[in-house]
Write a protein that holds these residues in place. Structure first.
Motif: not given
Length: 586
Positions: A136-140, A216-226
């Motif tokens: 699911k993390d790869v799909k996301y 993981p979806k719960a850890k994604d912060t969009g442009l701030k993810y970097e």
């Protein structure tokens, strides 16, 4: 071929010619492994762990986020903190072109004529926080990198080829149903299935790109993810400060038993950004720096030093998979006129551009095609032949061809436009200056504008609106194949579907229905020989539009300091050093 798995190898004749041209591993003075030793083999091999690998860059990443990046060095380096479904075999020369399983246990199982691809994930793979990686993390990860408005710097292959929802999928940031893209199935935590609109015979190559590194979806912060990326590889990112530095340390939950290809040798890895290119070279020679991460080779002023007898054994001179070229925007007048573009094709002195970049040894061979010789599908031809005058420069017959094209495009006295280059790459700026002088001889006056490499595609040359509004008709850059076939090289450069509002890599904004159709049909063909022939034909079609001016098939003088271990040129990332298993001997 069984299970429709593509071969990640170059045509045998092309590869043999390329490697022969690079020279053998003979040493010339000094005590190093030998001149060009790292082109065909990994040199200074070691399994010794410990120490700090020190890297530097003259600018910065477009983004270190695996789902929002496109530079070859970034794709290469991201494998230290992320694991895609497949990757390219660690090594040098021919073996570095082989696509192998990474996060997946095997290459893809193809069905439905190449429209459905299934992968099984390895068990026990952990993120740096101790949680388990799932399908699911790869799909996301694929959804966020291909279907959001925010992440625009990487390619959109998956969006182009995956079956879309009905109604159209708007991406994970807007999807309120939380069901995601229906054409990517995850029947269990270890299985992922991709359902495509059309057969895609090189899909194992596509999933080797960093966009399949799990998020993981719960850890994604969009442009701030970097700034807070989750690691599935042997290293975690301790900090990333744009324009300054990145530091990596060991992922405490990485298990070597789940990862047969990574050695994870250094304790820490440091990258300094925004460093002066000439200073980087001096630090490499002094031994206080281990590698220039951008992989473009030493600067002009350093070339004589690394060719001296005491340094030459630490130098590789590979034929890289890059084409250095100039795109002409079809939406900036008067380059919207075919004959004006043809005038530029004839009047651009490629030998002068080659000399400015470093000559045949450090720059490369003069180019006449979009596909470089080291890419499967290359066909030799020259639609705009040039000749040099005895005293240098283009001969009068070549200049007359350019002037005739100017007549036909209604600009008999020439025209004015702008040419862009990356400010932190002195050799590229020098190339722009050489082109400026050669075009002036037929009345084409160009103003040179410079932009930093880290923002070149997301703010300037790769933003069509900026290009149009500021009249940047010509853009110098370089391109290496996403994977080493004609499709992997051409699609994101010449296909109309690749044009994006930012992070664009079809800089000419070429959108020719016949070219698009020819590429789309080629990738569906299970006959490899027919696919390769089609890629060469597409190359000719592109050159007939005169939208891109090939300058040089890149070569570089690559320096590997004595203390760097496991140094070898990977052809799959454009002919730079493979960072995956690099280490240091203290």
């Amino acid at each position: 071929m069984n299970k429709m798995r593509p071969l990640a190898v170059l045509a045998a004749g092309v590869l043999a010619a390329s490697l022969a041209a690079c020279g053998g591993g003979d040493s010339t003075g000094g005590d190093g492994p030998g001149w060009n030793a790292g082109v065909n083999e990994v040199v200074n091999q070691s399994d010794k762990k410990g120490g700090t690998l020190k890297l530097a860059h003259s600018d910065d990443w477009d983004s270190p986020d695996p789902g929002n990046t496109y530079y070859a060095f970034s794709q290469n380096f991201a494998r230290l903190y992320g694991r895609a479904l497949t990757t390219f075999k660690p090594g040098a020369g021919k073996e570095s072109l082989e696509v192998i399983p990474d996060l997946a246990t095997d290459l893809g199982q193809a069905s439905d004529g190449g429209k459905t691809w299934t992968y099984k994930l390895r068990t026990g793979v952990k993120y740096d926080d101790g949680s388990t990686v799932t399908s699911k993390d790869v799909k996301y990860a694929v959804e966020r990198s291909n279907y959001t408005e925010e992440l625009q710097l990487g390619p959109k292959y998956f969006k182009q080829y995956l079956v879309d929802n009905d109604p159209a999928y708007k991406g994970p940031y807007k999807d309120k149903s939380d069901k995601g893209l229906e054409s990517i199935e995850t029947p269990d935590d270890q299985t992922i299935v991709f359902n495509l609109k059309e057969p895609f015979q090189e899909f194992d190559y596509l999933v080797a790109m960093s966009q399949t590194m799990p998020v993981p979806k719960a850890k994604d912060t969009g442009l701030k993810y970097e700034n807070a990326m989750v690691s599935s590889g042997p290293y975690k990112v301790d900090n990333y400060t744009r324009g300054k530095s990145m530091t990596l340390s060991r992922n405490p939950h990485w298990d070597a038993n789940t990862d047969p290809i990574r050695k994870a040798l250094p304790d820490t890895i440091e990258v300094q950004a925004k460093q002066n290119a000439d200073d980087i070279d001096q630090r490499l020679l002094a031994g206080s720096l281990d590698m220039d991460i951008s992989g473009v080779g030493v600067q002009a002023g350093t070339q004589p030093k690394v060719l001296a007898d005491d340094q030459k054994p630490y130098v590789d001179n590979p034929i890289q998979g890059f084409l250095r070229f100039m795109s002409l925007s079809v939406n900036v007048k008067p380059l919207d006129n075919l004959h004006c573009r043809r005038a530029v094709q004839y009047a651009t002195d490629k030998v002068a551009a080659q000399t400015a970049y470093g000559g045949p040894l450090a720059g490369g061979d003069v180019g006449t095609t979009i596909l470089p010789p080291a890419v499967d599908g290359y066909t030799k031809f020259d639609l705009y032949p040039q000749k040099q005058a005895e005293n240098g420069g283009l001969d009068q017959a070549t200049l007359d061809k350019a002037k005739q094209e100017l007549q036909e495009c209604g600009q008999p006295d020439g025209f004015k436009t702008k040419i862009s280059a990356r400010s932190d790459r002195p050799k590229e700026v020098a190339m722009a200056q050489a082109i400026q002088q050669s075009l002036k001889k037929v009345g084409i006056e160009v103003e040179i504008v410079q932009f930093p490499a880290g923002d070149y595609f997301n703010k300037y040359a790769g933003v069509p609106k900026y290009v149009h509004d500021h009249g940047v008709g010509m853009m110098i850059w370089a391109w290496a194949a996403d994977w080493p076939t004609g499709y992997g090289f051409l699609q994101q450069v010449v296909h109309g579907d690749a044009i994006k509002p930012s992070g664009n890599t079809n800089l000419a904004e070429l959108d020719d229905p016949e070219i698009n159709k020819a590429l789309d049909q080629a990738i569906t063909n299970p006959d490899k020989a027919a696919r390769l022939k089609a890629y060469g034909e597409v190359d000719k079609m592109v050159m007939e539009t005169a939208t891109n001016v090939p300058l040089i098939y890149a070569k570089a003088l690559m320096y590997r300091p004595e203390r760097v271990t496991n140094a070898g040129i990977t052809l799959s990332y454009g002919g730079m050093y493979d960072y995956l298993n690099m280490g240091v001997s203290e």
